[in-house]
Structure formats: structure tokens, C-alpha cells
Design a protein around this motif. Sequence first.
Motif, PDB file in Angstrom:
ATOM      1  N   ARG A  56      -9.972   9.120 -10.076  1.00  8.55           N
ATOM      2  CA  ARG A  56      -9.659   7.452 -10.684  1.00  8.55           C
ATOM      3  C   ARG A  56      -8.609   7.048 -10.032  1.00  8.55           C
ATOM      4  O   ARG A  56      -8.477   5.406  -9.323  1.00  8.55           O
ATOM      5  CB  ARG A  56      -9.053   7.472 -11.953  1.00  8.55           C
ATOM      6  CG  ARG A  56     -10.507   8.036 -12.741  1.00  8.55           C
ATOM      7  CD  ARG A  56     -10.518   7.293 -15.009  1.00  8.55           C
ATOM      8  NE  ARG A  56     -11.834   7.787 -15.356  1.00  8.55           N
ATOM      9  CZ  ARG A  56     -11.084   8.765 -16.331  1.00  8.55           C
ATOM     10  NH1 ARG A  56     -11.231   9.700 -16.342  1.00  8.55           N
ATOM     11  NH2 ARG A  56     -13.317   9.091 -16.667  1.00  8.55           N
ATOM     12  N   SER A  83       1.031  -1.199   0.023  1.00  3.21           N
ATOM     13  CA  SER A  83      -0.301  -0.630  -0.074  1.00  3.21           C
ATOM     14  C   SER A  83       0.651   1.297  -0.182  1.00  3.21           C
ATOM     15  O   SER A  83       0.685   2.327  -0.588  1.00  3.21           O
ATOM     16  CB  SER A  83      -1.017  -0.214   1.248  1.00  3.21           C
ATOM     17  OG  SER A  83      -2.098  -0.999   1.013  1.00  3.21           O
ATOM     18  N   PHE A 130      -7.135  -3.153  -0.839  1.00  5.50           N
ATOM     19  CA  PHE A 130      -7.827  -3.831  -0.520  1.00  5.50           C
ATOM     20  C   PHE A 130      -7.219  -5.606  -0.574  1.00  5.50           C
ATOM     21  O   PHE A 130      -7.087  -6.299   0.181  1.00  5.50           O
ATOM     22  CB  PHE A 130      -9.241  -3.868  -0.672  1.00  5.50           C
ATOM     23  CG  PHE A 130     -10.626  -4.451  -0.903  1.00  5.50           C
ATOM     24  CD1 PHE A 130     -11.445  -4.759   0.298  1.00  5.50           C
ATOM     25  CD2 PHE A 130     -10.710  -5.178  -1.696  1.00  5.50           C
ATOM     26  CE1 PHE A 130     -11.494  -5.848   0.809  1.00  5.50           C
ATOM     27  CE2 PHE A 130     -11.543  -6.234  -1.244  1.00  5.50           C
ATOM     28  CZ  PHE A 130     -11.353  -6.714  -0.281  1.00  5.50           C
ATOM     29  N   LEU A 131      -7.241  -5.149  -2.151  1.00  6.24           N
ATOM     30  CA  LEU A 131      -6.475  -6.939  -2.270  1.00  6.24           C
ATOM     31  C   LEU A 131      -5.289  -6.942  -2.288  1.00  6.24           C
ATOM     32  O   LEU A 131      -5.047  -7.846  -1.991  1.00  6.24           O
ATOM     33  CB  LEU A 131      -5.992  -6.229  -4.051  1.00  6.24           C
ATOM     34  CG  LEU A 131      -7.566  -6.632  -4.895  1.00  6.24           C
ATOM     35  CD1 LEU A 131      -7.259  -6.589  -6.586  1.00  6.24           C
ATOM     36  CD2 LEU A 131      -8.327  -7.570  -5.596  1.00  6.24           C
ATOM     37  N   LEU A 157     -10.004   5.679  -6.310  1.00  8.83           N
ATOM     38  CA  LEU A 157     -10.355   4.384  -6.393  1.00  8.83           C
ATOM     39  C   LEU A 157      -9.693   3.644  -6.887  1.00  8.83           C
ATOM     40  O   LEU A 157      -9.307   2.423  -6.213  1.00  8.83           O
ATOM     41  CB  LEU A 157     -10.973   4.722  -7.548  1.00  8.83           C
ATOM     42  CG  LEU A 157     -12.423   5.456  -7.676  1.00  8.83           C
ATOM     43  CD1 LEU A 157     -12.741   5.923  -8.120  1.00  8.83           C
ATOM     44  CD2 LEU A 157     -12.972   5.246  -5.732  1.00  8.83           C
ATOM     45  N   ILE A 158      -8.849   3.560  -7.774  1.00  5.25           N
ATOM     46  CA  ILE A 158      -7.012   2.471  -8.035  1.00  5.25           C
ATOM     47  C   ILE A 158      -6.751   2.448  -6.679  1.00  5.25           C
ATOM     48  O   ILE A 158      -6.203   1.050  -6.657  1.00  5.25           O
ATOM     49  CB  ILE A 158      -6.548   2.884  -8.845  1.00  5.25           C
ATOM     50  CG1 ILE A 158      -7.664   2.771 -10.451  1.00  5.25           C
ATOM     51  CG2 ILE A 158      -5.320   1.691  -9.652  1.00  5.25           C
ATOM     52  CD1 ILE A 158      -6.523   3.227 -11.512  1.00  5.25           C
ATOM     53  N   ASP A 159      -5.750   3.289  -5.374  1.00  3.04           N
ATOM     54  CA  ASP A 159      -5.491   3.156  -4.906  1.00  3.04           C
ATOM     55  C   ASP A 159      -5.856   2.357  -3.978  1.00  3.04           C
ATOM     56  O   ASP A 159      -5.774   0.978  -3.281  1.00  3.04           O
ATOM     57  CB  ASP A 159      -5.232   4.129  -4.111  1.00  3.04           C
ATOM     58  CG  ASP A 159      -3.837   4.594  -4.796  1.00  3.04           C
ATOM     59  OD1 ASP A 159      -3.136   4.021  -5.252  1.00  3.04           O
ATOM     60  OD2 ASP A 159      -3.340   6.328  -4.464  1.00  3.04           O
ATOM     61  N   ILE A 160      -7.568   2.604  -3.499  1.00  2.00           N
ATOM     62  CA  ILE A 160      -8.239   1.553  -2.124  1.00  2.00           C
ATOM     63  C   ILE A 160      -8.830   0.647  -3.041  1.00  2.00           C
ATOM     64  O   ILE A 160      -8.477  -0.133  -2.185  1.00  2.00           O
ATOM     65  CB  ILE A 160      -9.725   2.419  -2.488  1.00  2.00           C
ATOM     66  CG1 ILE A 160      -9.464   4.280  -1.885  1.00  2.00           C
ATOM     67  CG2 ILE A 160     -10.781   1.234  -1.160  1.00  2.00           C
ATOM     68  CD1 ILE A 160      -9.307   3.551  -0.140  1.00  2.00           C
ATOM     69  N   LEU A 161      -8.753   0.350  -4.095  1.00  3.81           N
ATOM     70  CA  LEU A 161      -8.725  -1.374  -4.773  1.00  3.81           C
ATOM     71  C   LEU A 161      -7.488  -2.021  -4.886  1.00  3.81           C
ATOM     72  O   LEU A 161      -7.845  -3.242  -4.155  1.00  3.81           O
ATOM     73  CB  LEU A 161      -9.397  -1.281  -5.695  1.00  3.81           C
ATOM     74  CG  LEU A 161      -9.513  -2.642  -6.646  1.00  3.81           C
ATOM     75  CD1 LEU A 161     -10.286  -2.924  -6.105  1.00  3.81           C
ATOM     76  CD2 LEU A 161      -9.676  -2.567  -8.347  1.00  3.81           C
ATOM     77  N   GLY A 162      -6.614  -1.400  -4.338  1.00  6.48           N
ATOM     78  CA  GLY A 162      -5.071  -2.176  -4.200  1.00  6.48           C
ATOM     79  C   GLY A 162      -4.852  -2.280  -3.834  1.00  6.48           C
ATOM     80  O   GLY A 162      -4.318  -3.737  -2.963  1.00  6.48           O
TER      81      GLY A 162
END
Length: 501
Positions: free
Chosen positions: A196, A27, A206-207, A199-204
Amino acid sequence: MSKKSKSFFSHFTIAHKITMMYGGIFSLSLLIISFFVLVNVTVIEQNNIKAEMKKTVENIDDYIKNGGELSQETLEALLENKYIEVNVVDVKNHKVYKNSVGKLPSFVRQIQSQPPHGFLDEERNNRSEELEKKGFKVDIAKEFNMDDKAYFISSRDGKEFVLLEKEINFEESCYLVQAFKMLQKNDYYFRSFGLRLFLIDILGIFLSFLIGRYISRKMLKPVEEIQQTAERISIEDLSQRIDTSGPDDEMKELAETFNSMISRLENSFQKQNQFISDASHELRTPISVIQGYANLINRWGKSDPTVLEESIQSILAETEHMSQLIKKLLFLAKSDQNRIPVQKEQFCLNELVKEVVKEMEITTETKRNIIIKEQKTVEIYADSSMIKQLLWIHCENALKYTKQNDSITFHIYEQCEYGCVDVQDNGAGMNEEDVTRIFDRFYRADKSRNKEIPGTGLGLSIAKWIAESNDGKISVESELEKGTIFHNAFPLKKKKNQKYS
């Protein structure tokens, strides 16, 4: 790290710590990259525009120098990016070709007469001063070739442009190519891009934590199996083992080490249980005999001297048997705990054997033919008192299982790096099954364990421990009705890097 943070992390399991570490590192890396991209997005846009402008000017330069005739139509065809505005001045023919619509910005040059060759190099400083006089703020770009003159221009109303100028001389023709583009300050674009990226950072993130959790569980699965197996293990059930199938990694080594430890524990418990069972059996017999004779004395021995004498002698014999048994049990218990010191020294094996034989002849009532065969004087490095005890154990066994006038032979010799003494008798001998178990505790070749031949079944177990504690070897050869040979070997010298005990 403060005590509070240490206390905080101490409540987490290893799996959670690995997940947090993996997810945190990933992260943090993602946020640093995103911040770098967001901060440099304007620079990236400018670099893209400069690359497009340079390519546009190079296309026009290649076309002219390859003999092409420039016109408004050919200029439109040469422009790959229609958003780049181009103004080309044909100095010789006093013509202007452009793709822009409407009034040109005031920083664009309009040449009406033929200038001298290389006027861009000579008037570079004058060009900057000219633009500044018109109210523009000018920054000269250095990333282009020396033949190209590029400027970052800011107008008073806040508009920003990139201007690229190039003089093209081919044969008698002279062209001034000016490509420019306004830098758009699109707040909507930046907000959209930032959203964008967020959102990509949040998804990354979480993954990354999800993948970290999966990896930690996968890595620690053998540890979890060890924990579950350990919880199922008890003194009553030591048969549990961990599955060691899978890749040859550290976790497999840990599982194999754990299985090996449980196997050793299981073997130790089995030996301990067998030891307790055999010790109880051996002690029960003399206690029962003593109790029986005590009852006999109580009933008839008080008035019958014969019964009294017989009972007293039997009680004394059983007491002596119990005393010897307890001494040997204590010796073995201490040996199991490595509490018996081994005092090694260099001494003559021949003399020790002769000393034991002399003592045996004095203390033995029945006659035996004692033979000593020695090839040479043999000196060994061992604990002399322990080796003497070992020889006495062999002598006692030989005396028990041989008859009057039978032979007991001592062979003393050297073999490789060992000094050896074999104790041979021509007594009852043993079968193959007895030979394989003769060094087990409480095991005796006479299965009935009758009292015709006294003994505890511990002597040879002690002899084996003595031999091994002195870096020696012990083995046996035997045949029914022909006799038995015990082979004993001990180091001739102290081994290298071995300290005195």
C-alpha cells in the motif's frame, strides 16, 4: 556536475527542468518519509501496545483507589481493549482475576502469600534473573513511570511479549496487576502495508510531476506569450504587444519591460523612416537643380556666357546647400550614437555671446540692430564650442526671418541654478502648430519649403541636442507677425558626483 550531465540537461526546456525539479524534490521527500515509516512500523506498533497497556492498568488503579470492589465482572468491564491480557492477583484475599483463556505464560507471577510492601522495587533485578532462568530474554522498558515495571520478553520459540506489572496498595488491600500482550510477527500485514505504501508513493510521484508540469506551464505562460509576440514582430509590424493583465509579479514586470522595449524600437524605426524620407526629399531637390542646370549648360551654355554663368552659380549654391545638409546629417547621426564628445568647462556666457555677435556683424551683409542686455556676468558649466554653435543656429534663424533694420536681442541673466541667454527677434513668428514641431528634424515653419528662405530644417534639432547634452534646457515662444524668443538655460556649476567629460 559532470560535462555529460550538463549536456544532458541542456536539451531540456525550462518548463521541463522546473517540472523535474518540483517532481524530484517532492518524490524524494515522499520516499524518505515512506522509508522512515516502513522501518519504524514495528516501533510504532510497540508504542501503541504500550500506550494501551498503560491505559488499561491506570483504569484498574483508578477503580481500586476510588473504592471499587474488584471482581471478574468489573475487570471485564474495565478492559477497553479486549486484546490486552490482564492478570490481577488479590494478595490479601488470595484471589486471581484474569481475562485470558487457557494456561497463563510462565512469566506471569502467581502470588500465594502476602509479600512485604514494595516488593516489586526490591525484586526488580531478581525478577529479570528469574525470567532469564526460565529461558526468556528480557529487556527492561524505561518509558513507563517508576511505579510501573515493564519488560520486553522473548521466548525460545521466537515469540515476543510486552509485560507491564504494577503494585496497587489501597488501605489494607494489595493487588498485583500484570498486563501482557504478544507481539504478532504478521508477515502478511507487513507485506500488505508495504504494498500500500509503495502504491501511494507511485501515485504521489505521478501527481507531483503532473502538478509540477501544470505549475511550470502556468509560471512560464508570460514567457511563451513573449516568444510568440517576438515571432510576430517584424520591421513592417511593430504594433504587437503582450497582455499585462494578471497579478503584479516578476512575469508581469518582464512583459511590461518587453512592451516598453518594443515601443522604443517602434518609435526609433518611425523616426528613422521619417529621417530617411526627409533626407531623401531634401537631397532630391538640389540634385534635381544641379542636373537641370547641367542639361542647360549642355544645350545652350557652351555658346551663351550668360546661361553658363547663371548655371555655374546655381550649381555652386546647390552644392553648398548639399554640403551643409550632409554635415548636419552626419552630426545628428553621430549624436544619435553618442559619438560626439562633450568637453565641459567653466566659462563666461557674456563673452561668448559678444564673440558670436561680433562675428555675425562681420559676416552679415544686411543691416540688423543687435542689442545685448546683460544684468551681470554669468558663468556656466558647459561645452563652449557647442554653445557657440547653438547661438549661431539661433542667429542664422533670426537673420533669415527678420528684415533690414529689424532688431535681434540677446538677454543674458541668471535664473535659479541656470545661466540663461534668450535670443529674440521681431520677425515673421510662428503659429501654435509650428511651435510644437519646430524642434523636429527637417521641419520648417514655411510649409511650402520654397527657396525664398534657405535652410535644411535640421538646425533647431541640433540646438536641442546640444542643450540636452550640456544638461540644459531649450524652449520657444512665438506669435505670428510679432516675432520669436528662444530660451536657453545651462547649469551655472558642475553638478555633484559629475565627472569631467
